[in-house]
Scaffold this motif. Structure first.
Motif, PDB file in Angstrom:
ATOM      1  N   GLU A  71       0.494  -1.346  -0.149  1.00  0.00           N
ATOM      2  CA  GLU A  71      -0.055   0.530   0.180  1.00  0.00           C
ATOM      3  C   GLU A  71       0.515   1.364  -0.477  1.00  0.00           C
ATOM      4  OE1 GLU A  71      -3.383   0.198  -0.362  1.00  0.00           O
ATOM      5  OE2 GLU A  71      -2.832  -2.339  -1.193  1.00  0.00           O
ATOM      6  N   HIS A  72       2.029   0.940   0.036  1.00  0.00           N
ATOM      7  CA  HIS A  72       2.843   2.022  -0.182  1.00  0.00           C
ATOM      8  C   HIS A  72       4.362   2.190  -1.277  1.00  0.00           C
ATOM      9  CE1 HIS A  72       0.645   2.839   4.424  1.00  0.00           C
ATOM     10  NE2 HIS A  72       1.557   3.550   3.905  1.00  0.00           N
ATOM     11  N   LEU A  73       4.763   1.791  -1.172  1.00  0.00           N
ATOM     12  CA  LEU A  73       6.246   1.120  -2.033  1.00  0.00           C
ATOM     13  C   LEU A  73       5.175   0.549  -3.297  1.00  0.00           C
ATOM     14  CD1 LEU A  73       9.293   1.420  -2.162  1.00  0.00           C
ATOM     15  CD2 LEU A  73       9.892  -0.363  -1.480  1.00  0.00           C
ATOM     16  N   PHE A  74       4.840   0.059  -3.100  1.00  0.00           N
ATOM     17  CA  PHE A  74       3.902  -0.999  -3.712  1.00  0.00           C
ATOM     18  C   PHE A  74       2.802  -0.680  -4.847  1.00  0.00           C
ATOM     19  CE2 PHE A  74       7.586  -3.150  -2.734  1.00  0.00           C
ATOM     20  CZ  PHE A  74       8.295  -3.608  -4.290  1.00  0.00           C
ATOM     21  N   TYR A  75       2.160   0.549  -4.111  1.00  0.00           N
ATOM     22  CA  TYR A  75       0.670   0.844  -3.948  1.00  0.00           C
ATOM     23  C   TYR A  75       0.256   1.252  -5.649  1.00  0.00           C
ATOM     24  CZ  TYR A  75      -3.205   3.674  -3.947  1.00  0.00           C
ATOM     25  OH  TYR A  75      -4.600   4.426  -4.499  1.00  0.00           O
ATOM     26  N   ARG A  76       0.115   0.785  -6.287  1.00  0.00           N
ATOM     27  CA  ARG A  76      -0.680   1.175  -7.884  1.00  0.00           C
ATOM     28  C   ARG A  76       0.368   0.897  -8.768  1.00  0.00           C
ATOM     29  NH1 ARG A  76      -5.740   5.023  -7.335  1.00  0.00           N
ATOM     30  NH2 ARG A  76      -5.059   5.293  -8.613  1.00  0.00           N
ATOM     31  N   ILE A  77       1.665  -0.148  -8.873  1.00  0.00           N
ATOM     32  CA  ILE A  77       3.082   0.122  -9.408  1.00  0.00           C
ATOM     33  C   ILE A  77       2.281  -0.881 -10.626  1.00  0.00           C
ATOM     34  CG2 ILE A  77       3.053  -2.061  -8.871  1.00  0.00           C
ATOM     35  CD1 ILE A  77       6.131   0.456  -8.555  1.00  0.00           C
ATOM     36  N   GLY A  78       3.227   0.333 -11.642  1.00  0.00           N
ATOM     37  CA  GLY A  78       3.117  -0.277 -13.102  1.00  0.00           C
ATOM     38  C   GLY A  78       2.105   0.749 -13.589  1.00  0.00           C
ATOM     39  N   GLU A  79       1.850   1.688 -12.724  1.00  0.00           N
ATOM     40  CA  GLU A  79       0.822   2.827 -13.912  1.00  0.00           C
ATOM     41  C   GLU A  79       1.691   4.157 -13.982  1.00  0.00           C
ATOM     42  OE1 GLU A  79      -3.738   3.192 -10.485  1.00  0.00           O
ATOM     43  OE2 GLU A  79      -2.242   4.359 -10.431  1.00  0.00           O
ATOM     44  N   ARG A  80       1.255   5.022 -14.955  1.00  0.00           N
ATOM     45  CA  ARG A  80       1.971   6.093 -15.559  1.00  0.00           C
ATOM     46  C   ARG A  80       1.118   7.184 -15.595  1.00  0.00           C
ATOM     47  NH1 ARG A  80       4.144   2.648 -20.298  1.00  0.00           N
ATOM     48  NH2 ARG A  80       6.635   2.244 -19.234  1.00  0.00           N
ATOM     49  N   GLY A  81       1.514   8.274 -14.815  1.00  0.00           N
ATOM     50  CA  GLY A  81       0.977   9.506 -14.992  1.00  0.00           C
ATOM     51  C   GLY A  81       0.028   9.725 -14.314  1.00  0.00           C
ATOM     52  N   THR A  82      -0.169   8.830 -12.875  1.00  0.00           N
ATOM     53  CA  THR A  82      -1.172   8.960 -12.222  1.00  0.00           C
ATOM     54  C   THR A  82      -0.829   9.447 -10.886  1.00  0.00           C
ATOM     55  OG1 THR A  82      -1.161   6.816 -11.500  1.00  0.00           O
ATOM     56  CG2 THR A  82      -2.296   6.800 -13.100  1.00  0.00           C
ATOM     57  N   ASP A  83      -1.898   9.966  -9.656  1.00  0.00           N
ATOM     58  CA  ASP A  83      -1.437   9.983  -8.606  1.00  0.00           C
ATOM     59  C   ASP A  83      -1.036   9.029  -7.304  1.00  0.00           C
ATOM     60  OD1 ASP A  83      -1.665  13.169  -9.639  1.00  0.00           O
ATOM     61  OD2 ASP A  83      -3.711  12.824  -8.238  1.00  0.00           O
ATOM     62  N   SER A  84      -1.049   8.314  -8.317  1.00  0.00           N
ATOM     63  CA  SER A  84      -0.496   7.262  -6.995  1.00  0.00           C
ATOM     64  C   SER A  84       1.490   7.163  -6.555  1.00  0.00           C
ATOM     65  CB  SER A  84      -0.214   5.716  -7.345  1.00  0.00           C
ATOM     66  OG  SER A  84      -0.119   5.580  -9.108  1.00  0.00           O
ATOM     67  N   VAL A  85       1.872   7.755  -8.666  1.00  0.00           N
ATOM     68  CA  VAL A  85       3.366   7.560  -8.087  1.00  0.00           C
ATOM     69  C   VAL A  85       4.205   8.298  -7.027  1.00  0.00           C
ATOM     70  CG1 VAL A  85       3.778   9.728  -9.123  1.00  0.00           C
ATOM     71  CG2 VAL A  85       5.708   8.464  -9.375  1.00  0.00           C
ATOM     72  N   PHE A  86       3.364   8.990  -6.779  1.00  0.00           N
ATOM     73  CA  PHE A  86       3.266  10.420  -4.999  1.00  0.00           C
ATOM     74  C   PHE A  86       4.345   9.851  -3.833  1.00  0.00           C
ATOM     75  CE2 PHE A  86       1.500  13.853  -7.945  1.00  0.00           C
ATOM     76  CZ  PHE A  86       2.739  13.863  -7.996  1.00  0.00           C
ATOM     77  N   THR A  87       2.830   8.222  -3.331  1.00  0.00           N
ATOM     78  CA  THR A  87       2.903   7.022  -2.108  1.00  0.00           C
ATOM     79  C   THR A  87       4.363   6.471  -2.630  1.00  0.00           C
ATOM     80  OG1 THR A  87       0.714   7.258  -2.265  1.00  0.00           O
ATOM     81  CG2 THR A  87       1.592   5.647  -1.648  1.00  0.00           C
ATOM     82  N   ARG A  88       4.195   5.848  -3.834  1.00  0.00           N
ATOM     83  CA  ARG A  88       5.861   5.413  -4.279  1.00  0.00           C
ATOM     84  C   ARG A  88       6.665   5.922  -3.941  1.00  0.00           C
ATOM     85  NH1 ARG A  88       2.393   4.100  -8.616  1.00  0.00           N
ATOM     86  NH2 ARG A  88       4.028   5.089 -10.189  1.00  0.00           N
ATOM     87  N   SER A  89       6.631   7.246  -4.696  1.00  0.00           N
ATOM     88  CA  SER A  89       8.312   7.896  -4.789  1.00  0.00           C
ATOM     89  C   SER A  89       8.450   8.241  -3.303  1.00  0.00           C
ATOM     90  CB  SER A  89       7.827   8.654  -5.528  1.00  0.00           C
ATOM     91  OG  SER A  89       9.318  10.090  -5.669  1.00  0.00           O
ATOM     92  N   PHE A  90       7.300   8.444  -1.877  1.00  0.00           N
ATOM     93  CA  PHE A  90       7.646   9.629  -0.677  1.00  0.00           C
ATOM     94  C   PHE A  90       7.932   8.039  -0.321  1.00  0.00           C
ATOM     95  CE2 PHE A  90       7.240  13.315  -3.377  1.00  0.00           C
ATOM     96  CZ  PHE A  90       8.691  14.524  -2.056  1.00  0.00           C
ATOM     97  N   SER A  91       7.311   7.291  -0.357  1.00  0.00           N
ATOM     98  CA  SER A  91       8.221   6.708   0.786  1.00  0.00           C
ATOM     99  C   SER A  91       9.004   5.108   0.564  1.00  0.00           C
ATOM    100  CB  SER A  91       6.598   5.075   0.380  1.00  0.00           C
ATOM    101  OG  SER A  91       5.570   5.455   0.623  1.00  0.00           O
ATOM    102  N   VAL A  92       9.928   5.505  -0.496  1.00  0.00           N
ATOM    103  CA  VAL A  92      11.403   4.957  -1.017  1.00  0.00           C
ATOM    104  C   VAL A  92      12.224   6.173  -0.098  1.00  0.00           C
ATOM    105  CG1 VAL A  92      11.787   5.572  -3.352  1.00  0.00           C
ATOM    106  CG2 VAL A  92      12.828   3.717  -2.527  1.00  0.00           C
ATOM    107  N   LEU A  93      11.807   7.383  -0.562  1.00  0.00           N
ATOM    108  CA  LEU A  93      12.138   8.532   0.209  1.00  0.00           C
ATOM    109  C   LEU A  93      12.379   7.951   2.464  1.00  0.00           C
ATOM    110  CD1 LEU A  93      14.445  10.737  -0.532  1.00  0.00           C
ATOM    111  CD2 LEU A  93      12.248  11.909   0.138  1.00  0.00           C
ATOM    112  N   VAL A  94      10.990   7.678   2.745  1.00  0.00           N
ATOM    113  CA  VAL A  94      11.271   7.311   3.779  1.00  0.00           C
ATOM    114  C   VAL A  94      12.614   5.985   4.306  1.00  0.00           C
ATOM    115  CG1 VAL A  94      10.198   7.255   5.822  1.00  0.00           C
ATOM    116  CG2 VAL A  94       9.317   8.820   4.052  1.00  0.00           C
ATOM    117  N   VAL A  95      11.526   4.769   3.125  1.00  0.00           N
ATOM    118  CA  VAL A  95      13.363   3.721   3.678  1.00  0.00           C
ATOM    119  C   VAL A  95      15.132   3.960   3.953  1.00  0.00           C
ATOM    120  CG1 VAL A  95      13.980   1.659   2.360  1.00  0.00           C
ATOM    121  CG2 VAL A  95      11.833   2.385   1.855  1.00  0.00           C
ATOM    122  N   ALA A  96      14.693   5.403   2.699  1.00  0.00           N
ATOM    123  CA  ALA A  96      16.306   5.751   2.317  1.00  0.00           C
ATOM    124  C   ALA A  96      15.971   6.672   3.790  1.00  0.00           C
ATOM    125  CB  ALA A  96      16.254   6.500   1.299  1.00  0.00           C
ATOM    126  N   LEU A  97      15.879   7.447   4.189  1.00  0.00           N
ATOM    127  CA  LEU A  97      15.551   8.045   5.818  1.00  0.00           C
ATOM    128  C   LEU A  97      16.658   6.844   6.961  1.00  0.00           C
ATOM    129  CD1 LEU A  97      13.445  10.896   5.525  1.00  0.00           C
ATOM    130  CD2 LEU A  97      16.399  11.145   6.243  1.00  0.00           C
TER     131      LEU A  97
END
Length: 275
Positions: A71-97
């Motif tokens: 529901e975070h890093l892989f939330y609707r993975i594979g989509e392009r051009g939708t708002d789901s990217v923000f959930t995935r992208s900021f989840s992986v950024l917190v993982v980096a932290l």
């Protein structure tokens, strides 16, 4: 209490609420399309909580596990051009932290680090929405954020040198994503992962061969697609990465064999395309 108000209070060191409850609400809205809430408040607050030791080891582990889930890093993975990217992208950024914090303090169990490594690899392979800055909604920057997490995986004390080849394959996959033109320093962020690999023992010979393999794959793409838009986008990404890498290696005053290989590849493609 409204989330924005709670975060503003915490950043002024005036927060009086339940931190566990706040984490849940922050994770729920981690992919908000409001750039102020997402970037300036939620992510910044995650940084403050992690770096400044507001969180227990249990809370940090919970945060990592949640950010890595479907529901975070892989939330609707594979989509392009939708708002789901923000959930995935900021989840992986917190993982980096969190991985950066664990590199300093070692609170994660080894199996958690193995899971985080595998999921970071999987995420960068599968992410298809490679937009950098999105008008009115701010930074998506999925590949740059994923590269940050990959860099932390590589820099971690438990990183296994046997995974160097897989890391190179993941970086290659990022460079060859279809319908992608990187314009927001994604190549520079991927180069931090390369520097990490060099520090971990990536040999000059293996690195040179990998550069040549990128060119070989690019040739295969050219033979298949010719002077297509997809080919030119990928060629631009690959050669831009190589050029950035070349100058980064000059700054290190080392890796002459790799630099020579990059020179050969760039010259080959310049002559091939432009004569």
């Amino acid at each position: 209490m409204e989330l924005k108000q709670a975060l503003e209070e915490l950043n002024r060191n005036k927060f009086q609420g339940d931190l566990d409850d706040l984490l849940i609400h922050m994770l729920h809205q981690i992919g908000s399309t409001d750039p102020v809430l997402r970037d300036d408040l939620i992510y910044t607050t995650f940084g403050k909580l992690v770096i400044e030791d507001f969180l227990t080891k249990e809370q940090l582990t919970y945060l990592l596990n949640t950010c890595l889930d479907d529901e975070h890093l892989f939330y609707r993975i594979g989509e392009r051009g939708t708002d789901s990217v923000f959930t995935r992208s900021f989840s992986v950024l917190v993982v980096a932290l969190i991985l950066e914090k664990d590199r300093e303090e070692g609170f994660l169990k080894e199996d958690r680090m193995e899971v985080a490594t595998a999921k970071c690899f999987k995420y960068l392979r599968e992410e298809q929405d490679t937009r950098g800055y999105v008008e009115t909604k701010g930074w998506a920057h999925s590949i740059a954020h994923g590269a940050d997490a990959l860099t932390e995986v590589i820099r971690h004390p438990v990183f296994e040198i046997e995974k160097i080849d897989e890391c190179l394959e993941v970086i290659r996959a990022c460079l060859f994503k279809k319908a992608t033109t990187y314009v927001d320093d994604e190549d520079e962020r991927l180069l931090f992962a390369i520097e990490g690999l060099l520090d971990q023992g990536l040999s000059e010979e293996k690195f040179s061969k990998w550069i040549e393999l990128l060119s070989t794959e690019l040739e295969g793409l050219f033979q298949q697609n010719g002077y297509s838009v997809d080919f030119f986008h990928i060629k631009g990404n690959v050669l831009s990465f190589m050029k950035s890498c070349y100058f980064r290696l000059i700054m290190k005053e080392d890796f002459f064999e790799v630099r020579f290989m990059i020179e050969k590849v760039v010259e080959r493609w310049t002559r091939k395309i432009y004569g």
